[in-house]
Scaffold this motif. Structure first.
Motif, PDB file in Angstrom:
ATOM      1  N   VAL A   1       1.442   6.564  -6.865  1.00  0.00           N
ATOM      2  CA  VAL A   1       0.354   7.460  -7.280  1.00  0.00           C
ATOM      3  C   VAL A   1       0.773   8.916  -7.095  1.00  0.00           C
ATOM      4  O   VAL A   1       0.488   9.768  -7.946  1.00  0.00           O
ATOM      5  CB  VAL A   1      -0.952   7.127  -6.515  1.00  0.00           C
TER       6      VAL A   1
ATOM      7  N   TRP B   1       0.841  -1.195   0.000  1.00  0.00           N
ATOM      8  CA  TRP B   1       0.000   0.000   0.000  1.00  0.00           C
ATOM      9  C   TRP B   1       0.881   1.252   0.000  1.00  0.00           C
ATOM     10  O   TRP B   1       0.629   2.187  -0.761  1.00  0.00           O
ATOM     11  CB  TRP B   1      -0.929   0.004   1.213  1.00  0.00           C
TER      12      TRP B   1
ATOM     13  N   TYR C   1      -3.706   0.358  -6.761  1.00  0.00           N
ATOM     14  CA  TYR C   1      -3.649   1.113  -5.501  1.00  0.00           C
ATOM     15  C   TYR C   1      -5.033   1.131  -4.848  1.00  0.00           C
ATOM     16  O   TYR C   1      -5.164   0.892  -3.645  1.00  0.00           O
ATOM     17  CB  TYR C   1      -3.142   2.532  -5.749  1.00  0.00           C
ATOM     18  N   ASP C   2      -6.055   1.395  -5.631  1.00  0.00           N
ATOM     19  CA  ASP C   2      -7.423   1.411  -5.116  1.00  0.00           C
ATOM     20  C   ASP C   2      -7.784   0.054  -4.500  1.00  0.00           C
ATOM     21  O   ASP C   2      -8.354  -0.011  -3.414  1.00  0.00           O
ATOM     22  CB  ASP C   2      -8.403   1.773  -6.237  1.00  0.00           C
ATOM     23  N   SER C   3      -7.415  -1.010  -5.177  1.00  0.00           N
ATOM     24  CA  SER C   3      -7.694  -2.354  -4.647  1.00  0.00           C
ATOM     25  C   SER C   3      -6.947  -2.599  -3.343  1.00  0.00           C
ATOM     26  O   SER C   3      -7.498  -3.189  -2.406  1.00  0.00           O
ATOM     27  CB  SER C   3      -7.304  -3.413  -5.674  1.00  0.00           C
TER      28      SER C   3
ATOM     29  N   ILE D   1      -3.141   3.021 -10.691  1.00  0.00           N
ATOM     30  CA  ILE D   1      -4.138   3.641  -9.810  1.00  0.00           C
ATOM     31  C   ILE D   1      -5.195   2.616  -9.392  1.00  0.00           C
ATOM     32  O   ILE D   1      -5.608   2.567  -8.231  1.00  0.00           O
ATOM     33  CB  ILE D   1      -4.771   4.870 -10.486  1.00  0.00           C
ATOM     34  N   GLY D   2      -5.600   1.758 -10.313  1.00  0.00           N
ATOM     35  CA  GLY D   2      -6.572   0.717  -9.993  1.00  0.00           C
ATOM     36  C   GLY D   2      -6.057  -0.272  -8.965  1.00  0.00           C
ATOM     37  O   GLY D   2      -6.786  -0.663  -8.054  1.00  0.00           O
TER      38      GLY D   2
ATOM     39  N   CYS E   1      -6.117  -0.363  -1.190  1.00  0.00           N
ATOM     40  CA  CYS E   1      -6.759   0.458  -0.159  1.00  0.00           C
ATOM     41  C   CYS E   1      -7.874  -0.320   0.535  1.00  0.00           C
ATOM     42  O   CYS E   1      -8.138  -0.110   1.725  1.00  0.00           O
ATOM     43  CB  CYS E   1      -7.313   1.748  -0.760  1.00  0.00           C
ATOM     44  N   ARG E   2      -8.508  -1.214  -0.176  1.00  0.00           N
ATOM     45  CA  ARG E   2      -9.604  -2.003   0.407  1.00  0.00           C
ATOM     46  C   ARG E   2      -9.098  -2.992   1.461  1.00  0.00           C
ATOM     47  O   ARG E   2      -9.892  -3.512   2.230  1.00  0.00           O
ATOM     48  CB  ARG E   2     -10.366  -2.711  -0.694  1.00  0.00           C
TER      49      ARG E   2
ATOM     50  N   HIS F   1       0.972   3.907  -2.930  1.00  0.00           N
ATOM     51  CA  HIS F   1       0.618   5.284  -2.577  1.00  0.00           C
ATOM     52  C   HIS F   1       1.699   6.231  -3.095  1.00  0.00           C
ATOM     53  O   HIS F   1       1.394   7.262  -3.711  1.00  0.00           O
ATOM     54  CB  HIS F   1       0.463   5.407  -1.057  1.00  0.00           C
TER      55      HIS F   1
END
Length: 107
Positions: free
Chosen positions: A19, A12, A97-99, A94-95, A101-102, A16
């Motif tokens: 990004v 993560w 990273y988003d995953s 970015i996708g 974050c979950r 981060h």
């Protein structure tokens, strides 16, 4: 979920950072290369990335190391991409990273 936080925290943090590099200054080539070289390249699929995200991670690695150039492999791969391909890789980073974050606990 807390165990996932500690297990995937490093990934993560690196995504981060990637990004933030992508959102920084410079050309898209420079930002994409910096995001990979200074952050993502340090990650190991089996140690740092959730199993469900292995394929997405491997796709990013493959795209960013597609060149056979001995020196500057990532630079050569990024320079060989057209604008649409670069934008696609940015979206994949970015996708992912988003995953990731979950997997982080809610505060």
């Amino acid at each position: 979920m807390v165990d996932d936080f500690f297990k995937y925290r490093y990934a993560w943090e690196k995504f981060h950072s990637a990004v933030l590099s992508l959102a920084g200054e410079g050309s898209i080539q420079e930002r994409l290369e910096n995001a990979y070289v200074f952050s993502i390249i340090h990650l190991r699929r089996d140690n740092d990335i959730p199993e469900e995200l292995h394929d997405d991670f491997e796709e990013i690695v493959a795209l960013m190391t597609a060149s056979n150039a001995a020196e500057g492999r990532v630079n050569a791969a990024v320079n060989a991409m057209d604008e649409l391909e670069r934008s696609s890789v940015v979206g994949k980073i970015i996708g992912l990273y988003d995953s990731l974050c979950r997997y982080m606990p809610k505060h």
